[in-house]
Design a protein around this motif. Structure first.
Motif, short mmCIF file in Angstrom:
data_model
loop_
_atom_site.label_atom_id
_atom_site.label_comp_id
_atom_site.label_asym_id
_atom_site.label_seq_id
_atom_site.Cartn_x
_atom_site.Cartn_y
_atom_site.Cartn_z
N GLU A 166 0.99 4.33 -2.72
CA GLU A 166 0.78 5.75 -2.39
C GLU A 166 1.97 6.59 -2.85
O GLU A 166 1.80 7.72 -3.33
CB GLU A 166 0.58 5.89 -0.88
CG GLU A 166 -0.74 5.30 -0.40
CD GLU A 166 -0.90 5.38 1.11
OE1 GLU A 166 -2.04 5.52 1.58
OE2 GLU A 166 0.12 5.31 1.84
N GLU A 167 3.17 6.03 -2.74
CA GLU A 167 4.36 6.76 -3.19
C GLU A 167 4.36 6.92 -4.70
O GLU A 167 4.67 7.99 -5.23
CB GLU A 167 5.61 6.01 -2.73
CG GLU A 167 6.91 6.69 -3.14
CD GLU A 167 8.13 5.89 -2.71
OE1 GLU A 167 9.24 6.28 -3.12
OE2 GLU A 167 7.98 4.88 -1.99
N GLU B 134 -7.55 9.22 -0.75
CA GLU B 134 -7.79 10.09 -1.90
C GLU B 134 -7.92 9.27 -3.19
O GLU B 134 -8.77 9.55 -4.04
CB GLU B 134 -6.66 11.11 -2.04
CG GLU B 134 -6.89 12.11 -3.17
CD GLU B 134 -5.77 13.14 -3.28
OE1 GLU B 134 -5.71 13.81 -4.32
OE2 GLU B 134 -4.95 13.24 -2.34
N LYS C 89 0.83 -1.20 0.00
CA LYS C 89 0.00 0.00 0.00
C LYS C 89 0.87 1.25 0.00
O LYS C 89 0.60 2.23 -0.70
CB LYS C 89 -0.91 -0.03 1.23
CG LYS C 89 -1.66 1.26 1.49
CD LYS C 89 -2.39 1.20 2.82
CE LYS C 89 -2.86 2.58 3.25
NZ LYS C 89 -3.46 2.55 4.59
N GLU C 90 1.96 1.21 0.80
CA GLU C 90 2.84 2.39 0.91
C GLU C 90 3.52 2.70 -0.42
O GLU C 90 3.64 3.87 -0.82
CB GLU C 90 3.89 2.15 2.00
CG GLU C 90 3.35 2.13 3.42
CD GLU C 90 2.54 0.88 3.73
OE1 GLU C 90 1.66 0.94 4.62
OE2 GLU C 90 2.76 -0.17 3.06
N ARG D 21 1.60 9.32 -5.57
CA ARG D 21 1.74 10.56 -4.81
C ARG D 21 0.43 11.01 -4.19
O ARG D 21 0.08 12.20 -4.18
CB ARG D 21 2.31 11.67 -5.71
CG ARG D 21 3.69 11.35 -6.27
CD ARG D 21 4.20 12.44 -7.18
NE ARG D 21 5.46 12.08 -7.79
CZ ARG D 21 6.10 12.81 -8.70
NH1 ARG D 21 5.54 13.94 -9.12
NH2 ARG D 21 7.25 12.41 -9.20
N LYS D 22 -0.32 10.01 -3.69
CA LYS D 22 -1.61 10.30 -3.06
C LYS D 22 -1.83 9.28 -1.95
O LYS D 22 -1.42 8.13 -2.09
CB LYS D 22 -2.77 10.15 -4.06
CG LYS D 22 -2.79 11.15 -5.18
CD LYS D 22 -3.91 10.80 -6.13
CE LYS D 22 -3.83 11.67 -7.39
NZ LYS D 22 -4.81 11.24 -8.38
N PRO D 23 -2.52 9.69 -0.88
CA PRO D 23 -2.90 8.70 0.13
C PRO D 23 -3.99 7.78 -0.40
O PRO D 23 -4.72 8.13 -1.34
CB PRO D 23 -3.41 9.54 1.29
CG PRO D 23 -3.83 10.83 0.67
CD PRO D 23 -2.92 11.05 -0.50
N MET D 24 -4.10 6.62 0.19
CA MET D 24 -5.09 5.61 -0.23
C MET D 24 -6.50 6.19 -0.24
O MET D 24 -7.29 5.94 -1.16
CB MET D 24 -5.03 4.40 0.69
CG MET D 24 -6.13 3.38 0.49
SD MET D 24 -5.96 2.42 -1.02
CE MET D 24 -5.07 0.99 -0.38
#
Length: 457
Positions: free
Chosen positions: A113-114, A122, A109-110, A117-120
């Motif tokens: 997101e990287e 969003e 997951k990390e 460039r967005k959190p899960m």
């Protein structure tokens, strides 16, 4: 063009620009469709998504993508008029599947997101809107073409008008019947699997090991093991019934479920989170192995059956299917396999499971193979099978007598495309559209996007 509509469209656009300015966000409008702006950032994001999914863009992306977004807005406007709604559960199921696929491809997951460039949270929100819009667009298209009626004479006229170089080549196709036996799994093997799962459960309960670590090391579900056994959020309908019955009764994320038997094997489950009618769990799956002796016994049984059919003529293939075959998808249909891609009984050789294709390749119509071991793709376990080649249609240019369904599908698709194109042409002509300088110099797929100057006043 109605001046009042233009005023409100421009007012809505101005409000959007002001709101963005107040948030110190530099933004640029590329198109306006009705009262909906298409932002440059939307186009960039869509481009990045297409590149990640390795989709080919035919032409200049800064022409193709905004036109694609503009067409979507026309469909969505019609969906609003028609009050088209879609099931939240259906949307969330697809969102879950896509996010799970991204996590699997990127490793965690990390890392996902990287990469984006967005959190899960969003990503989930944006993807939910995108998937819901896709469903609504498809429903509008279905509604536009639902009145299409196709007759054999329509298909024949269509085929007669096809240029010679447009008639498709149909590769070799076969029709196949199958009988399968699931070899017996020894009781001791099942008990050994359960003992291993009880050991894993005890280690988690005592705090000696993390459930996710054990899943990575030992789970035999390759799709989830790499993620520590995490399934992602799913509704009941997407889970095995036995698995779902236990998973939805879990309430404490620190506890481990009892051992669950499903058609895939044996599991232990740990709750991660519940959200309404969806649940996210971890699991460890172990599959009891079929012994070499049991595979040999099942092979001998089917070879003996083949001898009774082919040599002794005591029974025929179709008669014994309901009594012998354990393949639930075919035993009620004389063993006939159905191609899930097109809904017919015909398969190109590449569409068959590899083990079946190898056997069928050496058969003539009416021949029955010797028994062989194959991996059942649904159960992901070894089974023993014999197959009968019902018919072989050699590769050829399509013709009406052999390939009516293929040609009918081509005709239906062409007519559906024509109906949709006619609707889009009218919709574009009736809708206020403005394309900003720098975005107009394009060869668009659809005509009428660039209006005469007088209509923009």
């Amino acid at each position: 063009m109605n001046a009042r509509r233009i005023f409100f469209a421009l007012a809505a656009l101005a409000s959007s620009v002001i709101a963005l300015a107040q948030n110190n966000i530099a933004e640029e409008v590329a198109w306006v469709v009705g009262d909906q702006p298409i932002w440059k950032s939307e186009i960039e994001e869509q481009y990045n998504n297409l590149m990640y999914e390795k989709q080919t863009i035919q032409g200049d992306p800064y022409c193709v993508i905004p036109e694609m977004l503009a067409v979507e807005k026309l469909y969505l406007h019609q969906a609003d008029i028609d009050t088209v709604e879609v099931s939240d559960a259906m949307v969330q199921a697809e969102v879950d599947a896509r996010l799970n696929q991204y996590v699997a491809m990127l490793g965690s997951k990390e890392k996902m997101e990287e990469y984006f460039r967005k959190p899960m949270a969003e990503m989930r929100s944006q993807m939910t809107d995108m998937v819901r819009n896709n469903y609504r667009v498809r429903e509008v298209q279905r509604s536009l073409t639902k009145g299409l009626k196709v007759t054999p004479s329509d298909v024949r006229r269509y085929f007669d008008r096809l240029p010679e170089d447009s008639i498709p080549y149909v590769p070799l196709q076969v029709e196949v019947q199958i009988i399968t036996i699931n070899p017996r799994i020894p009781r001791q093997e099942i008990e050994d699997v359960k003992a291993r799962l009880r050991d894993y459960s005890d280690r988690v309960t005592k705090g000696e090991s993390e459930f996710s670590t054990l899943a990575v090391l030992y789970s035999e579900d390759p799709g989830t093991a790499v993620r520590g056994g995490e399934t992602g959020f799913m509704g009941r309908g997407r889970l095995d019934p036995e698995y779902a019955a236990v998973a939805f009764n879990l309430n404490d994320p620190k506890k481990v479920s009892k051992i669950v038997e499903s058609e895939y094997g044996y599991h232990i489950i740990q709750l991660i989170e519940k959200r309404g009618d969806r649940i996210n769990t971890r699991h460890i799956l172990l599959r009891p192995k079929v012994s070499a002796n049991d595979l040999a016994d099942a092979t001998h049984r089917l070879d003996s059956l083949r001898t009774d059919i082919v040599v002794n003529k005591r029974v025929n293939f179709e008669e014994v299917v309901p009594y012998v075959s354990q393949d639930k998808d075919t035993r009620a249909n004389r063993g006939m396999m159905v191609n899930s891609e097109n809904g017919t009984t015909r398969f190109a050789m590449s569409e068959l499971p590899q083990e079946i294709a190898l056997k069928v390749n050496d058969l003539q119509p009416g021949d029955i193979s010797e028994a062989f071991v194959m991996m059942d793709p649904k159960l992901n376990r070894e089974v023993v099978a014999i197959v009968k080649l019902t018919s072989r249609i050699e590769g050829h240019k399509a013709n009406l007598s052999d390939d009516y369904q293929t040609i009918k599908g081509m005709y239906e698709e062409s007519e559906q495309n024509r109906m949709i194109e006619e609707w889009l042409s009218k919709k574009i002509a009736q809708t206020y559209i403005r394309i900003e300088d720098g975005w107009r110099d394009c060869e668009f797929t659809h005509k009428g996007w660039i209006k005469e100057k007088a209509s923009d006043k």
